[in-house]
Write an enzyme that holds these catalytic residues in place. Sequence first.
Site, mmCIF file in Angstrom:
data_model
loop_
_atom_site.group_PDB
_atom_site.id
_atom_site.type_symbol
_atom_site.label_atom_id
_atom_site.label_comp_id
_atom_site.label_asym_id
_atom_site.label_seq_id
_atom_site.Cartn_x
_atom_site.Cartn_y
_atom_site.Cartn_z
ATOM 1 N N LYS A 265 0.846 -1.199 0.000
ATOM 2 C CA LYS A 265 0.000 0.000 0.000
ATOM 3 C C LYS A 265 0.875 1.240 0.000
ATOM 4 O O LYS A 265 1.644 1.472 0.928
ATOM 5 C CB LYS A 265 -0.925 0.015 1.222
ATOM 6 C CG LYS A 265 -1.787 1.277 1.339
ATOM 7 C CD LYS A 265 -2.772 1.180 2.487
ATOM 8 C CE LYS A 265 -2.111 1.361 3.832
ATOM 9 N NZ LYS A 265 -1.686 2.783 4.070
ATOM 10 N N HIS A 269 4.945 4.013 -5.218
ATOM 11 C CA HIS A 269 4.986 5.429 -5.616
ATOM 12 C C HIS A 269 6.142 6.176 -4.956
ATOM 13 O O HIS A 269 6.448 7.310 -5.324
ATOM 14 C CB HIS A 269 3.637 6.111 -5.351
ATOM 15 C CG HIS A 269 3.398 6.522 -3.931
ATOM 16 N ND1 HIS A 269 2.523 7.521 -3.583
ATOM 17 C CD2 HIS A 269 3.910 6.061 -2.751
ATOM 18 C CE1 HIS A 269 2.496 7.669 -2.274
ATOM 19 N NE2 HIS A 269 3.327 6.791 -1.750
#
Length: 366
Positions: A265, A269
């Site tokens: 999660k 990024h």
Amino acid sequence: MALPNGISSKQELLEAQAHVWNHIYSYINSMSLKCAIQLGIPDAIHKHGNPITLSQLADALNINKAKSHGLFRLMRILVHSGFFDKVKVKVKVEGEDEEEEEDAYSLTPASRLLLRSEPLSVAPFALAMSDPVYTETWHHLSEWFRNDAVAAFDTKYGMTFPEYAVADDRLNVLFNEAMACDAGFVNSILTTECREIFDGLESMVDVGGGTGATAKGIAAAFPGMECTVLDLPNVVGGLKGSENLSFVSGDMFDFIPHADAIFMKFILHDWNDEECVKILKKCKEAISRSNNSCRKIILVEIVMEDEKETHEATETKLFFDMQMLAIITGKERSEKEWGKLFFDAGFTNYKITRVLGLRSVIEVFP
């Protein structure tokens, strides 16, 4: 009045000026929100039980009486920003039998997400992201564009964000609390609306899972699945597991425990494309020993360039992307960019489910 080149009217000039000024001062929205959380304004209104007048709010917060007008002005901008509603209530006039109308404040859906007692509270996330360690980085962004540092954070502090977080216990706690509060929101959807994602899985590793807030929720919802949290020693050191939850300290670039599925999660990024491919290859190795036909990688990430989303949603995603630019080496990615990473790492297919608002659940298959 002489108009600048490219501006055709006084009205256009004034609108352009207002637009620029709005962005110059937009940080005031964030700082006003931070102040409201630190003062405990949402909690005070919630505890009051009904719309609360300014004087009642000032008393509840123990505000210096000489600064009550400042509280009025703070509430005015927070009402304008949609964090509180202003309504009229009748209050008794002191020393008289009459009542008069007075302005009072009530919670909105946004401020309910700031309550300390709310399981889905985002208050810790707001306090972490508005901390000076983050915000001061932005003063060095233009300098970063002209130097060799990997991020503006490094330009400001002389080290990477992960290095700083390891050395600063206060920031480490802030960051982990922010990630843990987000886990409540993610879990509430993953374990109800997306249960089929975990069908057939007997084991899962939450890579970069912090103190285990997300994994705990998944483990509780799926007691037949063994869940493991992998994170750095300074994060999981000393943490104890439970029935179907365990903690392993280590670096995902070195190894990832074997399992049917790898869950991440808001991890990829944080990293550039080359680093992401390395992580994904490690994930592929970790699930390669499983004979489970359901084996896969499960990601919770932002997917950029969604034509169906609102202007505000796009803007928020762009904020996240610029945060990645300033703080670390990562970025937010479009579906095309995600797909390239998956195929470069040796995966054959993926599925994107847009069920988490700004973020999506991405299943990646070997």
